[in-house]
Structure formats: C-alpha cells, structure tokens
Design a protein around this motif. Sequence first.
Motif, PDB file in Angstrom:
ATOM      1  N   SER A   3       2.936  -6.089  13.287  1.00 37.27           N
ATOM      2  CA  SER A   3       3.045  -4.654  13.044  1.00 37.27           C
ATOM      3  C   SER A   3       4.324  -4.109  13.660  1.00 37.27           C
ATOM      4  O   SER A   3       4.806  -4.629  14.670  1.00 37.27           O
ATOM      5  CB  SER A   3       1.830  -3.912  13.623  1.00 37.27           C
ATOM      6  N   GLY A  16       1.685  -6.766   3.013  1.00 40.29           N
ATOM      7  CA  GLY A  16       2.034  -5.666   3.901  1.00 40.29           C
ATOM      8  C   GLY A  16       1.852  -4.285   3.313  1.00 40.29           C
ATOM      9  O   GLY A  16       1.906  -4.095   2.091  1.00 40.29           O
ATOM     10  N   VAL A  21      -0.517   1.754   7.433  1.00 37.45           N
ATOM     11  CA  VAL A  21      -1.916   1.919   7.836  1.00 37.45           C
ATOM     12  C   VAL A  21      -2.336   3.350   7.529  1.00 37.45           C
ATOM     13  O   VAL A  21      -1.780   4.306   8.080  1.00 37.45           O
ATOM     14  CB  VAL A  21      -2.105   1.630   9.339  1.00 37.45           C
ATOM     15  N   PHE A  58       1.048  -7.942   7.461  1.00 38.23           N
ATOM     16  CA  PHE A  58       1.911  -7.121   8.314  1.00 38.23           C
ATOM     17  C   PHE A  58       1.711  -5.650   7.970  1.00 38.23           C
ATOM     18  O   PHE A  58       1.251  -5.319   6.865  1.00 38.23           O
ATOM     19  CB  PHE A  58       3.382  -7.526   8.195  1.00 38.23           C
ATOM     20  N   THR A  59       2.015  -4.789   8.934  1.00 37.09           N
ATOM     21  CA  THR A  59       1.829  -3.358   8.717  1.00 37.09           C
ATOM     22  C   THR A  59       3.009  -2.573   9.280  1.00 37.09           C
ATOM     23  O   THR A  59       3.704  -3.021  10.189  1.00 37.09           O
ATOM     24  CB  THR A  59       0.557  -2.814   9.398  1.00 37.09           C
ATOM     25  N   THR A  60       3.209  -1.375   8.710  1.00 41.10           N
ATOM     26  CA  THR A  60       4.041  -0.354   9.341  1.00 41.10           C
ATOM     27  C   THR A  60       3.108   0.779   9.729  1.00 41.10           C
ATOM     28  O   THR A  60       2.130   1.062   9.019  1.00 41.10           O
ATOM     29  CB  THR A  60       5.143   0.144   8.391  1.00 41.10           C
ATOM     30  N   HIS A  61       3.398   1.435  10.833  1.00 43.09           N
ATOM     31  CA  HIS A  61       2.433   2.409  11.369  1.00 43.09           C
ATOM     32  C   HIS A  61       3.140   3.347  12.336  1.00 43.09           C
ATOM     33  O   HIS A  61       4.322   3.169  12.650  1.00 43.09           O
ATOM     34  CB  HIS A  61       1.316   1.665  12.115  1.00 43.09           C
ATOM     35  N   GLY A 101      -1.028   0.233  14.959  1.00 45.66           N
ATOM     36  CA  GLY A 101      -0.852  -1.211  15.052  1.00 45.66           C
ATOM     37  C   GLY A 101      -1.302  -1.901  13.776  1.00 45.66           C
ATOM     38  O   GLY A 101      -0.963  -1.480  12.670  1.00 45.66           O
ATOM     39  N   LEU A 102      -2.101  -2.928  13.934  1.00 47.80           N
ATOM     40  CA  LEU A 102      -2.645  -3.645  12.773  1.00 47.80           C
ATOM     41  C   LEU A 102      -3.948  -3.035  12.284  1.00 47.80           C
ATOM     42  O   LEU A 102      -4.413  -3.374  11.188  1.00 47.80           O
ATOM     43  CB  LEU A 102      -2.874  -5.118  13.133  1.00 47.80           C
ATOM     44  N   THR A 120       7.635   0.228   4.613  1.00 43.74           N
ATOM     45  CA  THR A 120       7.173  -1.135   4.348  1.00 43.74           C
ATOM     46  C   THR A 120       8.111  -1.872   3.398  1.00 43.74           C
ATOM     47  O   THR A 120       8.295  -3.089   3.516  1.00 43.74           O
ATOM     48  CB  THR A 120       5.744  -1.126   3.775  1.00 43.74           C
ATOM     49  N   CYS A 178      -6.543  -4.278   9.424  1.00 47.00           N
ATOM     50  CA  CYS A 178      -5.917  -4.905   8.252  1.00 47.00           C
ATOM     51  C   CYS A 178      -6.115  -6.419   8.207  1.00 47.00           C
ATOM     52  O   CYS A 178      -6.413  -6.971   7.143  1.00 47.00           O
ATOM     53  CB  CYS A 178      -4.434  -4.565   8.214  1.00 47.00           C
TER      54      CYS A 178
END
Length: 209
Positions: free
Chosen positions: A187, A127, A130, A158-161, A165-166, A65, A169
Amino acid sequence: MNIKSIITAVLALLVSTACSGNKQQTKLETSNETAVMAKDSKALVVFFSHAGDNYSVGNIEVGNTKIVADYITEVTGAEQFEIVTHKYDGMAYNPLIELAKKEAKNGELPEYEGDIDLAGYDVVFIGGPVWWGTYPQVMFTFFKKHANDLKGKTVIPFTTHEGSGLASCVEDVKEAFPDANVTKGFSIYGHEVRTNKAKVEKWLQGLGY
C-alpha cells in the motif's frame, strides 16, 4: 601404509570429489532454472483508478492507482488491463464516497468496459484505491467474472489510500480467488505516488524484479 591401502584411499578421495562436484553442479543448475522461470514469467497489472476529485490531492487528470500501475509496468514489463467505468465521471469527492458506501452496503456490481483473457499470465498484480474498507465495487465485478481464471497463478494485491493501508483488500482477493497464490500486499499513500516512485521500486525489488 602398504600399496593396496594407498590405492584404496586415493580411489575413495576421487569418488568423494566426484560426488561433491555433482552435488554442486545440480545446485547450480537448479538455481539457473529458477532464474530463467522468473525471467520468463508473464505479468499483468489489473487495476481501477479514479481521476477527477480525489481526497488530499484535489482534482487530478491521472488517478493515483494508474500512476502506481505505470511504475509496475516500467519496472517489470507487465501488461495492463484497466477496469473502466464511467459511473463516477465528474463526481465531486463527497457524493462519490456516499455512492461508494451505498454500493458496498448493497453488494452492487457495476459494469465495466471490455475484458481480458487471463490464461497467458503467470503473475497478476491487482490494485485500486480503498473505498470504505476495501476495493471499489466495480473491481468485485471483475473478480466475479474471473473467479476461476487465476488458479495456480501468483496474485499480488496493492492499494492507494489516505490512511486505510490495505484495509481488507488482501483478504477479499483471497476469498475471490481461493485457488491462487495470493501474496502479501503493498500500500502507498495517494499523495505520495507522484513523488515517491522509489517506494514502489523497493517493493518490486523485494519481489525479485
């Protein structure tokens, strides 16, 4: 057509042209004003990022992230506030996710270092990775502290995964900041962030940057 009719027709044409020009000028001025407002808006990236042992990418010195946050800053000129806690330092991945699961189940709110005044910002990117269907619980500590500070501001999650996905969030951000204008989220896979900067840039371009 007599002289009087010709004069009347010419006057009508001149009035019509003048009105049309005024409308065109008003539209242009409005467009310029919108562009100036967008250019002058001040942005901030608030994020939590976990370095160390991560799923799919192994032991990393810079969290996924954090890399996305740096891309956002590079493109938009946004300032950054990183939510930092040392609670998870040195933990292997499996113990970490078990702890994260326990924190989420119990609604724990771990403390973080420092803080920031959000008053001077118009746009706030939020961000994190997840963990168990939403952001890490330490981010909810930040949300609770600043529950009344994003009224009327644009908030962009925004997310990192690695497959979530989202998750929830965006909904959780909307619940935390009901008076903010929360946009559609973004994402990206954690294992993509080092090689797919273009994906982040394309997203930001769609936002007007």
